[in-house]
Design an enzyme around this catalytic site. Structure first.
Site, PDB file in Angstrom:
ATOM      1  N   ASP A 143     -36.130 -14.695  19.072  1.00 18.20           N
ATOM      2  CA  ASP A 143     -34.951 -14.526  18.757  1.00 18.20           C
ATOM      3  C   ASP A 143     -34.444 -15.503  17.619  1.00 18.20           C
ATOM      4  OD1 ASP A 143     -32.109 -13.638  18.991  1.00 18.20           O
ATOM      5  OD2 ASP A 143     -31.719 -15.228  20.245  1.00 18.20           O
TER       6      ASP A 143
ATOM      7  N   ASP B 174     -32.736 -16.598  24.112  1.00 16.37           N
ATOM      8  CA  ASP B 174     -31.822 -17.203  24.942  1.00 16.37           C
ATOM      9  C   ASP B 174     -30.555 -16.488  25.409  1.00 16.37           C
ATOM     10  OD1 ASP B 174     -30.321 -16.868  22.644  1.00 16.37           O
ATOM     11  OD2 ASP B 174     -29.283 -18.723  22.838  1.00 16.37           O
TER      12      ASP B 174
END
Lengths: 1257, 358
Positions: free
Chosen positions: A509, A942
């Protein structure tokens, strides 16, 4: 205006959260698939209590039922469910629903209520402040919780039951049972039970210990006190005594004892703030509301009578459906009216609520299920080899059985006269004689008992212990500790440690993973003017400011904001110019259009924001003079340049991932209605008024067509510019609402926000009424800084042969610019950009890219791999490729018939960046790679949007970042920072893989060599299942004599130091290529095993043939020889001798001999056969000479093979070891000069610190 | 801001830090020896092994050669010449009425120093057969008649006879070897054979009871009175406790391999080279059923045991092989030296080699 308060501020927020909620509720597979197109899908379908709900009934059915469409009559016939009934009840009784939908009240309401009574368990009725009545009808559980599994009485049966769920134990048990059959009793009864008892007892002790801890915490939890209304006042009561229906009062900073529906709070508006960190890990405060109906009449003030009718307990923490009946009115209750057990009350003096779910029925308890388990790649391979071993076992047992059958057959007529057989007893009855076939079968079964340890059951236990030890060290690595967030590595999955050493693809990400997710307001584009100059003094955020307001912001909020002097100046002037109008409106939107909650903590202002972007914007607005002072459900109080202004909130359309914008309707102090909007550029630019449509937009003087067109153009340019700088952009717009437009919207909005079903959809419809023809104000740019050490980490990972893919929701330009700044993209790379809105275009683009770059289209993973390596070896391909593909293209590219093209192209590229991808697409890409290659995939992220990706990948890594802990909860490992990934993979992953790979091979060898040695003996006992080794030696062999060293070596052996591994990233390729555990190595090991077993057997055999040696003496020699040999074999392979290794290996040999002698000295019945045998043997020189000879002859081929391999085909690891040995200086020199990495960690820089990474920023 | 990595455990911060404590152990940095098989070490190890093994082999071979051994196979030579078939042999051996003594002469090849051990050697006799090994009751051997019935179950199929427990029960005791040997010199002076001390002292003291006397033992029955099927091997002296029945004790220590020797007695005088010894063998033990051989063995002993060249030859061979390998490895290393840590061997530095080895 109660609907304002009960407008379910977070109703649309359910969208992103549901994902999380479902993850908690379900296994991994469902997390992303559960449809959440409507409210009803939020139910946890896996919950057994909702079994019937599955048959239900799409959302539309429900809707029609409630809203009185013709389908509502179905409720009588269709399998009625708790929820549908509940809705019927609500709709029939609830005045609002009643008014609007008369048909439902007459139709569904009548029959539904009796039905609800007859099947009372489907819903629960809680009488407020009347626990007696509440509990007389239904068996609600008390508030006593028991997380412990066992009681003293249930411990033994329950623990045994659970343990025998493991196949290994069943195998053990079957062997033990077989051994109890007299014909098959190879071992003594006790001895045969020992292995099983041993593992059972060890596991039981472990389980019992863990449970004892839970018992203690339960006891503590159950005895906590809360204030419960009884005998006319609030009195403290133990948590375990609290019952449903009771009214409890909670004070600030206290924990909530059970799930309670809010009745009233210290706040006049019925607002309460709770912290849900124990529940979902999110640190920000959440707002909860008491219904207006009850807010004023909680028991402290007036007696309260009423009831709460709610759905049965379920585990979805983001959903709650109920209604409150009080004074003959009904008020719907939603998730915002309930506070769940485990939350902590914050910033609210007290609350009063009625208990609806208690104890094990609370959502928190229902959610306390364990993590899912994954199987590591190595273990999957290992299982294949275990099958081979089973096959060998079968072969030797069949060989033995057939041999026995044939022997009996050949001697059938003489058997009764053999002095050593005698098939008839003194009464001339047959004694255990079943003819050749029967004897063969019995022999076969006996051999299975005897050779049972060929299947290395102990290996599974050892592996768990080793992984535990590895985790111990990984968690304690000081270099993976992140001080600012005070977080260590967390090992959440215990059984995939070694997968970390084999990763080939990393899917990362961007926000919060590569970047810090600490948003800082960077620049503003307002009315087509870019304000991005920086007042240096303001960055520090301290007092050096002319404006008092800003000083307060700077000092109290502790956030540096980059301030533009021109903009500041502009704000100070009178609102006359159109420029100033723009600026003021812009600031108003920033300050008001958000969900940030200001809280006052010992006088200073703090902002509780769910999104860091919003927080940054509010900070920025505040710095420019628009300070958000207070926010209730109905009003927003702003400090506008020193003057307090109050804005009434009429409605909020919250941000969700579909609309990608948020809007808020406020009534300004001058009684005009304004719509304030902010959102992603794609989402907002589409609804901006085009110059030609200005007339109807009604946005006053600003909406001058010419000006607006200019602004639109300039803003668009600024947006593009910001994103090339890697900034996050949002577009800000607003609109003055005319009275008719407002009325229309307001009517619809009110209805939508009180709707029980499909609220999201209805709200969205309402929003679409006014979210059009907006006046563009400008754009914001927020900077999200790269984390420390990201470029170094990425280049190291790339050098280690790992391909890093970045999957981000950001715009393409932002993604590319981040790609450059984190060393993912380099200028010499050739970018292949795929942007396609249609499938045809997408296919075309992929194909042309493939053609153009001469990529071989192939399904063969190995060829592809070769290409990859060729790329790595920088020879064949002229330029490295980087694929950049956006979410729209991915929609088409991931369809089954196109994905092969995408795969071929992606695999040929060194870098893949996917931008504008949705969470599900992230998972889709990962699963594409998982399906198409055998390579290990790792996903790191996250946020909640990474959860599905993390769960899909072979290894999921969560960063404990700013966006809550959903990713961490879903992950296998959790890190504090991205840069630790390098150490986790290159060092710990490598070690884990090497250690476990060796351990598995060694354990196969260790058990097989023993079994084969026993097998050679039965060829000399007329195929009778006789062992020369004493029963106890057989049993102790794998449990005591040889188990400890392999575990110690599995935990502690180190092939290379972490400096070398970090300095030479390509060494990681060993794991990617399965070099340390593969079938070639397995078969080589088996050959070696065969040789060693032959040596073990035949050296003593030839030595003692035709001598007086007795069976147990021979057994002693074999036992001693095999124990010493196996331990020395291990010693020969150990690469890193610490004192612990020495102690384990030599200690193991010493302990073994001690055991031999102890067994030798016991004169109990079971041991007498062995009495003094070892003593006699050990006193002869032949015994020791035999052991020496066995060891040397057995190990010689392995030794020579090792030497030759190292000489002619040295592995990378071996060369690196030689380098280490040569000297440290040489390594660092080498690392500097010849390794292919552009950026290398200095080996001398000990220990590796994150300082060095700073230089890059 | 994040200057955590370099610092050690020093300093307790105000808020509880989760920072792992630094220790050499937790950081996996314990001092360690990292052995590496460099050519020097390889050659040294092989040479060392060779240097140890060759002398051991030589000494073992010498020891084995110093043992004087006389082996006389007699199971066929002691039969009357007309008995050739298996059936006839069995009939002969089971017939109690025929005289089965068998005189033989042995020539001492070299001087045999006392004690000269007298062994009998049986071939193809699976004393290690599971049915056989199990068929005894150690408890009964120690406790005698007081042993509970269930403890005797292991003795099946020879647990009891005429519904009374057999002492000592089990196949092993029942099949006790019963050939006997009478030695005399040429001048017909008998050579005494010491039958005491041929068993392990630990067995006599702890495994065979001094108060346990044979009873209801099938072999003690008069052959004429009962079916020969019940008679196995030697009879036992009912007035002698089991702890003194050393032949039984020796016999009951089951042999590990199908070919085995058992100590029968010790001749405690020297036998001179060339001396001719006559032996009178009573050949009564039935090995004809399974075609087993019987041998009488007179042997001296060395520190290594009896005569067996295997260990010596094996040690010599391995020792020579190690030296040879050391030389080979030396030559390989000499001809094609590979410098320590030659980075051109790293897989990513090797041209055309994609996968290295796997």
């Amino acid at each position: 205006m109660f609907f304002g308060r009960n407008s379910f501020l977070s109703s649309q927020e359910e969208q992103p959260r549901t994902e999380n909620g479902e993850r908690i509720g379900h296994g991994p597979s469902r997390s992303s698939t559960g449809s959440r197109s409507d409210g009803s899908a939020h139910l946890d379908v896996s919950d057994p209590s909702f079994e019937s709900f599955r048959e239900l009934v799409s959302g539309s059915d429900l809707q029609s039922e409630v809203f009185g469409a013709p389908g509502s009559m179905q409720s009588e016939n269709a399998p009625a469910t708790a929820r549908s009934r509940l809705f019927s009840v609500i709709s029939s009784k609830g005045p609002q629903a009643h008014d609007r939908h008369p048909s439902s009240s007459s139709g569904a309401g009548g029959p539904a209520l009796p039905a609800a009574r007859t099947d009372a368990r489907k819903e629960r009725v809680v009488y407020v402040d009347n626990p007696g009545r509440t509990n007389e009808n239904f068996e609600f559980s008390g508030n006593k919780v028991r997380t412990s599994k066992y009681t003293l009485i249930s411990f033994l049966p329950r623990n045994l039951f659970e343990q025998f769920h493991r196949v290994a134990y069943i195998y053990f048990l079957l062997i033990v049972i077989l051994n109890q059959i007299p014909q098959l009793a190879v071992f003594g009864r006790l001895a045969s039970l020992f292995p099983l008892l041993f593992v059972l007892v060890v596991t039981a002790i472990k389980d019992g210990y863990e449970d004892w801890g839970r018992h203690r915490s339960d006891r503590e939890e159950n005895n906590r006190l809360s204030w419960v209304f009884q005998n006319g006042r609030f009195e403290p009561k133990r948590w375990k005594k609290i019952e449903a229906g009771e009214v409890v009062k909670i004070f600030q900073d206290e924990s909530i004892p059970c799930d309670i529906v809010l009745l009233g709070t210290s706040d006049a508006n019925g607002v309460a703030y709770v912290q849900t960190i124990n529940l979902d890990g999110e640190t920000n405060l959440k707002t909860r509301y008491a219904r207006q109906e009850s807010a004023s009449k909680h028991p402290g003030l007036a007696p309260i009578t009423g009831k709460v009718v709610c759905e049965p307990p379920n585990r979805n923490i983001y959903d709650f459906v109920a209604y409150l009946e009080i004074d003959d009115t009904q008020a719907p209750l939603g998730p915002n009216n309930i506070i769940l057990r485990g939350c902590v009350l914050k910033n609210t003096a007290w609350i009063v609520g009625v208990v609806v779910y208690a104890g094990k029925e609370t959502k928190a308890m229902l959610n306390s299920s364990g993590a899912q388990s994954k199987r590591s790649r190595l273990e999957q391979h290992m299982n294949k080899e275990t099958l081979w071993l089973s096959f060998f076992l079968l072969i030797i047992c069949i060989a033995g059985g057939v041999g026995m059958g044939k022997w009996v057959h050949d001697h059938d007529s003489d058997l009764n006269n053999f002095p050593y057989y005698k098939k008839r007893d003194t009464a001339d009855k047959k004694f255990m004689y079943y003819g050749p076939f029967g004897e063969g079968v019995f022999a076969f079964l006996s051999f299975i008992i005897m050779f049972q340890i060929m299947i290395p059951i102990s290996l599974y236990i050892s592996m768990e212990l080793v992984r535990l030890g590895q985790s111990y060290f990984m968690v304690r690595d000081v270099e993976m500790f992140h001080a600012p967030s005070n977080s260590r590595l967390q090992c959440r999955a215990l059984n995939i440690n070694e997968d970390l050493g084999q990763v080939k693809y990393i899917f990362s990400d961007k926000t919060g993973t590569l970047t810090e997710n600490k948003m800082e307001f960077h620049s503003a584009s307002i009315g087509g003017v870019d304000y991005s100059n920086v007042l240096a003094a303001k960055i520090s955020g301290t007092s050096d400011s002319s404006d008092g307001m800003q000083v307060e912001v700077g000092s109290h909020l502790k956030s540096g904001v980059r301030l533009d002097p021109n903009l500041l100046e502009l704000l100070q002037t009178e609102v006359t110019s159109s420029e100033a109008t723009f600026v003021h409106r812009y600031m108003l939107v920033l300050a008001a259009c958000n969900t940030v909650v200001p809280t006052r903590h010992s006088g200073s202002l703090q902002y509780q924001a769910e999104s860091p972007d919003e927080q940054a914007l509010v900070f920025a607005a505040s710095a420019y003079g628009y300070t958000l002072l207070d926010r209730t459900t109905s009003t927003i109080v702003l400090d506008v340049l020193g003057e307090q202004k109050s804005y009434k909130i009429v409605g909020i359309h919250e941000f969700d991932s579909v609309r990608k914008r948020m809007s808020i309707v406020v009534e300004c102090p001058d009684n005009t209605y304004k719509l304030l909007v902010k959102g992603a550029d794609t989402a907002v630019m589409d609804i901006i008024a085009r110059p030609s449509e200005q007339v109807e937009s009604g946005s006053g003087s600003l909406a001058d067509g010419h000006l607006q067109a200019g602004v639109l153009f300039a803003t668009q340019r600024h947006l593009d510019f910001y994103s090339t700088q890697g900034l996050r952009t949002l577009v800000v717009a607003f609109k003055d609402l005319g009275q008719p437009e407002f009325e229309e919207w307001h009517e619809k909005y009110k209805r939508a926000s009180t709707a029980l079903v499909d609220r999201v959809k209805l709200l969205r419809e309402a929003a679409s009424l006014i979210e059009r023809n907006l006046a563009l104000l400008g754009a914001t740019a927020i900077e999200d800084r790269l984390q420390d050490g990201v470029p170094e980490t990425i280049s190291s990972l790339r050098n280690s042969g790992i391909k890093v893919w970045v999957l981000t929701g950001d715009k393409q330009e932002t993604a590319i610019s981040i790609g450059f700044s984190c060393a993912l993209l380099t200028p010499d790379m050739e970018k292949v950009i795929v942007n396609a809105n249609t499938k045809e275009l997408c296919v075309e683009k992929l194909k042309s890219a493939i053609r153009e770059h001469g990529i071989t289209e192939t399904k063969d993973v190995h060829v592809v791999e070769k290409n990859l390596n060729a790329v790595k070896g920088d020879s064949t391909r002229k330029k490295q490729l980087a694929l950049i593909i956006d979410g729209n293209s991915l929609v088409h590219a991931l369809s089954p018939d196109v994905e092969e093209l995408l795969f071929d192209l992606a695999v040929a590229c060194r870098i893949v960046i996917c931008c504008r991808v949705a969470p599900l697409q992230k998972a889709g890409i990962v699963s594409l790679m998982k399906r198409r290659t055998k390579d290990m995939t790792l996903a790191i992220g996250d946020g909640a949007n990474d959860v599905s990706m993390i769960q899909t990948a072979d290894v999921g890594i969560g960063l404990s970042g700013q966006e809550g802990r959903q990713a961490v909860m879903a992950s296998d490992f959790a890190l504090g920072q991205f840069r630790f990934l390098k150490r986790l993979l290159l060092v710990h992953g490598h070690w884990n893989y090497q250690r476990l790979a060796y351990m598995v091979l060694y354990n196969f060898y260790r058990n097989a060599v023993f079994v084969m040695m026993l097998f050679w003996y039965i060829l000399h006992t007329a195929f009778s299942a006789q062992t020369a080794l004493f029963d106890w030696n057989l049993m102790f062999y794998s449990l005591i004599y040889t188990s400890v060293p392999t575990i110690v070596v599995g935990i502690l052996d180190k092939d290379l130091s972490h400096k070398t591994l970090l300095g030479l990233p390509p060494l990681y390729g060993v794991g990617q290529r399965n070099e340390s555990y593969n079938s070639v190595l397995f078969w080589a090991t088996m050959l070696d095993t065969l040789w060693q077993s032959l040596v073990l057997f035949y050296v003593p055999f030839f030595t003692f043939q035709g001598t007086t040696i007795d069976i147990w003496g021979m057994g002693c020699l074999w036992a001693a020889a095999v124990v010493v040999l196996v331990n020395l074999h291990l010693a020969m392979d150990v690469l890193h001798w610490t004192w612990i290794t020495h102690a384990a290996i030599w200690g193991s040999i010493v302990v073994s001999f001690a055991c031999f002698f102890v067994l030798d000295a016991l004169t109990d019945k079971g041991f007498i056969a062995h009495y003094r045998v070892m003593f006699h043997m050990a006193s002869t020189a032949v015994f020791w000479l035999n052991i020496l000879l066995v060891i040397v002859v057995a190990l010689l081929p392995r030794f020579c093979a090792k030497v030759l391999m190292q000489k002619f085909w040295p592995s990378d690891l071996h060369i690196a070891r030689e380098l280490e040995l040569k000297n440290r200086a040489a390594i660092s020199e080498f690392v500097k000069s010849s390794a292919p990495s552009p950026r290398m960690v200095e080996l001398d820089d000990v220990p590796y610190s994150d300082k060095e990474s700073k230089e890059d920023e | 801001m994040s200057n955590d990595a370099a610092s050690s455990s020093a300093g307790a911060s105000a808020k509880p830090s989760r920072k792992p404590k630094y220790s050499k152990f937790t950081q996996q940095e314990l001092p360690a020896c990292k052995p590496l098989l460099t050519p020097g070490w390889v050659i040294a190890i092989l040479m060392l092994v060779g240097a140890i093994f060759i002398p051991i082999g030589a000494i073992a071979l010498l020891a084995s050669n110093s043992v004087v051994e006389i082996v006389e196979q007699y199971e066929t030579s002691c039969l009357p010449a007309n008995i050739t078939t298996k059936e006839a042999r069995i009939r002969y051996i089971q017939d109690d009425t025929t005289e089965k003594s068998c005189p033989m002469t042995l020539t001492v090849p070299k001087k045999m120093n006392n004690p000269v051990y007298v062994y009998y050697q049986l071939d193809h006799y699976y004393q290690n057969h599971r049915r056989y090994v199990k068929s005894r009751s150690d408890k009964q051997l120690l406790d005698g008649a007081s042993t509970s019935n269930s403890d005797l179950d292991s003795c099946k199929p020879l647990k009891q006879f005429n519904n009374t427990p057999i002492i000592p029960c089990g196949l092993i005791a029942w099949s006790l070897f019963n050939d006997t040997y009478l030695f005399s010199r040429q001048n017909s002076a008998p050579i005494p054979v010491n039958k005491r001390g041929i068993s392990w002292k630990s067995d006599r003291d702890h495994k065979f009871g001094s108060t346990v006397f044979p009873s209801n033992f099938p072999n003690n029955l008069n052959r004429n009175e009962s079916s020969s099927a019940f008679i196995g091997g030697a009879a036992l002296n009912v007035s002698q406790p089991l702890s003194e029945a050393e032949d039984l004790i020796v016999w009951m220590r089951s042999a590990a391999l199908p070919t085995f020797r058992k100590l029968w007695g010790k001749i405690e005088t020297d036998l001179q080279a060339g001396e001719i010894i006559s032996v009178n063998i009573t050949n009564v033990y039935n090995t004809y059923e399974f075609g087993g051989k019987k041998k009488l063995v007179l042997s001296t002993a060395s520190w290594l045991g009896g005569k067996n060249n295997f260990l010596g030859i094996a040690y010599l061979t391995v020792g020579v092989l190690c030296i040879f390998l050391a030389i080979v490895f030396f030559l390989i290393h000499y001809k094609t030296p590979r410098p320590l840590g030659d980075t051109s061997y790293l897989s990513w530095n090797r041209k055309g080699n994609v996968n290295g080895l796997s």
